[in-house]
Design a protein around this motif. Structure first.
Motif, mmCIF file in Angstrom:
data_model
loop_
_atom_site.group_PDB
_atom_site.id
_atom_site.type_symbol
_atom_site.label_atom_id
_atom_site.label_comp_id
_atom_site.label_asym_id
_atom_site.label_seq_id
_atom_site.Cartn_x
_atom_site.Cartn_y
_atom_site.Cartn_z
ATOM 1 N N THR A 4 0.837 -1.193 0.000
ATOM 2 C CA THR A 4 0.000 0.000 0.000
ATOM 3 C C THR A 4 0.876 1.249 0.000
ATOM 4 N N GLY A 5 0.263 2.348 -0.417
ATOM 5 C CA GLY A 5 0.977 3.622 -0.390
ATOM 6 C C GLY A 5 1.393 4.001 1.014
ATOM 7 N N ALA A 6 0.596 3.581 2.002
ATOM 8 C CA ALA A 6 0.925 3.902 3.391
ATOM 9 C C ALA A 6 2.237 3.251 3.811
ATOM 10 N N GLN A 7 2.504 2.044 3.326
ATOM 11 C CA GLN A 7 3.742 1.357 3.682
ATOM 12 C C GLN A 7 4.963 2.060 3.088
ATOM 13 N N VAL A 8 4.824 2.527 1.866
ATOM 14 C CA VAL A 8 5.911 3.281 1.245
ATOM 15 C C VAL A 8 6.120 4.593 1.991
ATOM 16 N N TYR A 9 5.024 5.219 2.381
ATOM 17 C CA TYR A 9 5.097 6.469 3.149
ATOM 18 C C TYR A 9 5.829 6.239 4.467
ATOM 19 N N GLU A 10 5.552 5.121 5.141
ATOM 20 C CA GLU A 10 6.233 4.820 6.398
ATOM 21 C C GLU A 10 7.722 4.598 6.172
#
Length: 279
Positions: A4-10
């Motif tokens: 997910t985009g959230a994982q890349v953001y993290e």
């Protein structure tokens, strides 16, 4: 595996926090980030600009055909790049997550130093935690005022360090539940049958509840934490936070097992059995 985009953001937040703390970012993390950026840029390649319409009919068809080929190549290239996005994301996230334990270990020295500063200041502050407050402190007492100012500065740095630790750790997994803010910086001793039978949980549990109660008083909170002797202060990786949370549960449940026994010997046997099963 669904990325997910959230994982890349993290992952991005973790790298940024590591750089902010002047921690070494491994070469494979930087290269994985560049690879991901190259894939993303290619996947969003813009269409080539439309050429000017020729002045004569003879060249028009050729110009249009050449532009059509350029458009086709751009579209195929974008679609091809999209096939690599998930793999590039996964590689970047995995490389960043693998760096987390080393980064948190790199924060440990500064954490210990700041805790030491708060501990020294705490020795010169009022014994009553309620008085370790800017609105209640006796500012006319130079010992208290100097110590409070010192503690306040160290606590501000600790709060930022702990926040950066949280940014770093999330890419490797969640810290867990309710008391993760405490368990990220402190751990309980190992429960033993003797400690359980001595009801040491009664001394340990208040340390957790006081930490919760002082969540809006960072200076008093850290002063209390460095003064108590039940918990050991050290930074934890996400996996260690979950282990520490499990340790809290073992203390609590071992006490329940002890009280379930109809006799002292029965309670001891129940606590011993529970601790053996959960070791």
């Amino acid at each position: 595996m669904m990325i997910t985009g959230a994982q890349v953001y993290e992952a991005d937040k973790a790298v940024t926090a590591a750089e902010r703390r002047k921690l070494t970012v491994p070469a494979d993390v930087r290269e994985a980030k560049r690879v991901r950026a190259a894939v993303a840029d290619t996947a969003h390649l813009p269409d080539p600009e439309r050429p000017a319409l020729p002045a004569n009919a003879k060249d028009t068809a050729a110009v249009i055909q050449a532009h059509a080929e350029a458009l086709r190549l751009a579209d195929v290239t974008r679609r091809a790049a999209s096939l690599f996005i998930e793999e590039a994301d996964l590689r970047y996230i995995a490389a960043t997550a693998a760096a987390v334990p080393g980064w948190i270990a790199g924060l440990q020295k500064e954490f210990t130093t700041l805790v030491g500063v708060v501990r020294q200041a705490a020795a010169k502050l009022p014994d009553d935690p309620a008085l370790v407050d800017s609105s209640r402190l006796d500012w006319n007492n130079p010992i208290h005022s100097t110590a409070y100012t010192t503690a306040e500065g160290a606590v501000a740095q600790l709060e930022q360090l702990v926040s950066d630790r949280a940014d770093i750790s999330r890419v490797a997994g969640s810290d867990g539940g309710r008391d993760n803010a405490l368990l990220a910086v402190a751990q309980m001793p190992e429960p033993t049958v003797e400690r359980v039978m001595a009801d040491e949980w009664r001394q340990l549990h208040p340390a957790i509840t006081r930490w919760r109660d002082m969540r809006h008083q960072p200076v008093a909170r850290w002063v209390y934490l460095v003064r108590q002797t039940e918990l050991t202060l050290s930074l934890a990786t996400p996996g260690e936070v979950r282990q520490r949370a499990g340790q809290v549960e073992r203390w609590r449940d071992a006490g329940h097992a002890k009280r379930s026994g109809l006799t002292l010997a029965g309670g001891r046997a129940a606590a011993e059995r529970y601790l053996a099963e959960t070791a």
